[in-house]
Enzyme design. Structure first.
Site, PDB file in Angstrom:
ATOM      1  N   GLU A  69      43.290  22.022  -5.656  1.00 56.92           N
ATOM      2  CA  GLU A  69      42.289  23.106  -5.603  1.00 56.92           C
ATOM      3  C   GLU A  69      42.759  24.356  -4.863  1.00 56.92           C
ATOM      4  O   GLU A  69      42.060  24.865  -3.990  1.00 56.92           O
ATOM      5  CB  GLU A  69      40.992  22.568  -4.989  1.00 56.92           C
ATOM      6  CG  GLU A  69      40.428  21.393  -5.759  1.00 56.92           C
ATOM      7  CD  GLU A  69      39.178  20.779  -5.134  1.00 56.92           C
ATOM      8  OE1 GLU A  69      38.686  21.294  -4.126  1.00 56.92           O
ATOM      9  OE2 GLU A  69      38.707  19.765  -5.680  1.00 56.92           O
ATOM     10  N   HIS A  98      34.786  17.855 -13.682  1.00 59.56           N
ATOM     11  CA  HIS A  98      33.420  17.618 -13.214  1.00 59.56           C
ATOM     12  C   HIS A  98      32.511  18.471 -14.104  1.00 59.56           C
ATOM     13  O   HIS A  98      32.430  19.681 -13.937  1.00 59.56           O
ATOM     14  CB  HIS A  98      33.275  18.017 -11.742  1.00 59.56           C
ATOM     15  CG  HIS A  98      34.069  17.140 -10.823  1.00 59.56           C
ATOM     16  ND1 HIS A  98      33.774  15.802 -10.645  1.00 59.56           N
ATOM     17  CD2 HIS A  98      35.140  17.390 -10.042  1.00 59.56           C
ATOM     18  CE1 HIS A  98      34.633  15.271  -9.793  1.00 59.56           C
ATOM     19  NE2 HIS A  98      35.477  16.202  -9.417  1.00 59.56           N
ATOM     20  N   ASP A 120      33.418  13.293 -14.506  1.00 59.02           N
ATOM     21  CA  ASP A 120      32.020  12.874 -14.478  1.00 59.02           C
ATOM     22  C   ASP A 120      31.203  13.953 -15.171  1.00 59.02           C
ATOM     23  O   ASP A 120      31.610  15.111 -15.224  1.00 59.02           O
ATOM     24  CB  ASP A 120      31.508  12.510 -13.075  1.00 59.02           C
ATOM     25  CG  ASP A 120      31.702  13.584 -12.025  1.00 59.02           C
ATOM     26  OD1 ASP A 120      32.012  14.738 -12.375  1.00 59.02           O
ATOM     27  OD2 ASP A 120      31.516  13.279 -10.822  1.00 59.02           O
ATOM     28  N   GLU A 131      39.167  13.428 -12.576  1.00 57.98           N
ATOM     29  CA  GLU A 131      37.941  13.148 -11.800  1.00 57.98           C
ATOM     30  C   GLU A 131      36.709  13.264 -12.695  1.00 57.98           C
ATOM     31  O   GLU A 131      35.666  13.783 -12.291  1.00 57.98           O
ATOM     32  CB  GLU A 131      37.816  14.123 -10.620  1.00 57.98           C
ATOM     33  CG  GLU A 131      39.006  14.099  -9.686  1.00 57.98           C
ATOM     34  CD  GLU A 131      38.849  15.004  -8.461  1.00 57.98           C
ATOM     35  OE1 GLU A 131      37.720  15.450  -8.164  1.00 57.98           O
ATOM     36  OE2 GLU A 131      39.878  15.264  -7.806  1.00 57.98           O
ATOM     37  N   ASN A 147      46.359  19.627  -9.087  1.00 58.13           N
ATOM     38  CA  ASN A 147      45.045  19.146  -9.521  1.00 58.13           C
ATOM     39  C   ASN A 147      43.955  20.168  -9.175  1.00 58.13           C
ATOM     40  O   ASN A 147      43.935  20.708  -8.059  1.00 58.13           O
ATOM     41  CB  ASN A 147      44.760  17.822  -8.774  1.00 58.13           C
ATOM     42  CG  ASN A 147      43.542  17.078  -9.270  1.00 58.13           C
ATOM     43  OD1 ASN A 147      43.410  16.825 -10.468  1.00 58.13           O
ATOM     44  ND2 ASN A 147      42.643  16.720  -8.360  1.00 58.13           N
TER      45      ASN A 147
END
Ligand code: G2I
Length: 356
Positions: free
Chosen positions: A179, A256, A286, A284, A220
């Site tokens: 990030e 996300h 979701d 990740e 990432n």
């Protein structure tokens, strides 16, 4: 494990004529050490051309040489948690246990207990292991936050060396830097960026390479799920790193998402990174929402990864809605009672159809 992880798999096991021999291929791959993990046993080879679909996410993904993973938190004692984890997922990543605050709470004093537990757990079960995350602006222990200049540089290098060194040979893919970009594609103005300047990211990758030469080293980030200013900025960095030989092997797309997500450029975005010669991974995943709309987004993400040869795995950010960081949005594949949701069926079907 590391020397034979998905992503190093050969493309000669082409995806995938629906025949007994190709379904057997994941077993062959495993036997040949091409698949790092021993996913839930693939469907038994059948003499006919109709082949039973795989019954779990990990086995279904293994048919095309990919892993299907989850973030793991400290709920090992819960039978349904462990049962679901063991049955469905062929890869793990620590949700928090390998972060800087957890692993080095005081300068040069390391605590590997949570990470070691997960690594041992995964090794015993033959699962692929992602490491998350060596350097991040968040979850830094207090002692890091006030450091300046060369003092911060030495702390970062020491952290990477000791943590990646501790796990050397055991981690398949490391999120080396997490990030580090803003929405507009510029560098995030973190303490690392302000104190160390643009060179800190490549410094981190070079340090990680020395500490664990075999791990795949990833950048990432989130909000990179489309062709947009942020993913453009990261793309330029990865292109530059590849051109100059900075050791970067993979890019993680956190994903996300919400059920209203526009995924029209999702696959194309993965592909342009893959075309730089790196692997891409959904790291990740979701999706806030429910029912068919949520399932549809999950399906599209799985299909996009399957359509990109260098997309070697998908990780969802937790086993069950119950423990999700977004629990109120019910974003995962199993509900709070560990029942399979519609999204689960959509992902499993997508993975199985890619095998055909
Ligand atoms: O924020 C979602 C994810 C975005 N990308 C990087 C990931 O590392 C991040 O994961 C989340 C975890 O899911 C949360 O569980 O990162 C958060 C911050 O590190 C995690 O939250 C933390 C809480 O902030 C702490 O108060 C808590 O002690 O979880 C810790 C352990 O439960």
């Amino acid at each position: 494990m590391t020397s034979s992880s998905p992503g190093r798999h050969t493309r000669t096991t082409s995806r995938r004529t629906r025949s007994a021999s190709t379904v057997a291929a994941s077993g062959v791959l495993a036997a040949a050490g091409v698949l790092a993990f021993s996913p839930t046993a693939p469907a038994a080879p059948s003499a006919s051309s109709t082949v039973q679909a795989a019954g779990t996410l990990g086995a279904a993904a293994a048919q095309s040489g990919r892993y299907f993973g989850t973030a793991v938190a400290e709920h090992y004692g819960e039978a349904d948690y462990e049962g679901t984890l063991n049955r469905e997922f062929s890869s793990v990543v620590a949700e928090n246990a390998m972060k800087w605050d957890a692993t080095e709470p005081n300068r040069n004093q390391f605590n590997f207990s949570g990470g070691d537990r997960l690594v041992n757990y995964a090794q015993q079960r033959g699962k692929y292991i992602r490491g998350h995350a060596l350097v991040w602006h968040a979850q830094q222990p207090g002692w890091v936050q006030g450091l300046t200049g060369d003092n911060l540089r030495q702390a970062m290098r020491n952290h990477i060396s000791k943590v990646a060194g501790h796990y050397a040979g055991k981690i398949d893919s490391w999120d080396v830097v997490n990030e580090a970009f803003e929405w507009d594609g510029s560098r995030r103005q973190s303490n690392l960026q302000k104190q160390l300047g643009d060179g800190w990211i490549e410094d981190a990758f070079r340090t990680a390479k020395t500490a664990d030469p075999k791990a795949k080293l990833c950048y990432n980030d989130y909000g990179t799920d489309a062709i947009n200013a942020k993913s453009d900025g990261i793309y330029r960095m990865v292109k530059d790193f590849r051109a100059r030989g900075v050791p970067i092997d993979c890019v993680g797309f956190q994903s996300h998402l919400s059920q209203n997500e526009n995924l029209s450029t999702y696959r194309q975005n993965l592909q342009r990174f893959a075309d730089l010669g790196v692997h891409v991974q959904i790291t990740e995943l979701d999706v806030g929402g429910s029912g068919a709309a949520q399932a549809n987004v999950y399906r599209q993400v799985a299909q996009a990864c399957l359509a990109v040869a260098r997309c070697n795995g998908i990780t969802v950010w937790g086993v069950t809605d119950k423990y999700s960081w977004r629990a109120r949005e019910t974003p995962l594949l199993f509900n709070g009672n560990y029942q399979k949701k519609e999204a689960y069926g959509a992902v499993l079907a997508a993975l199985n159809s890619a095998a055909g």
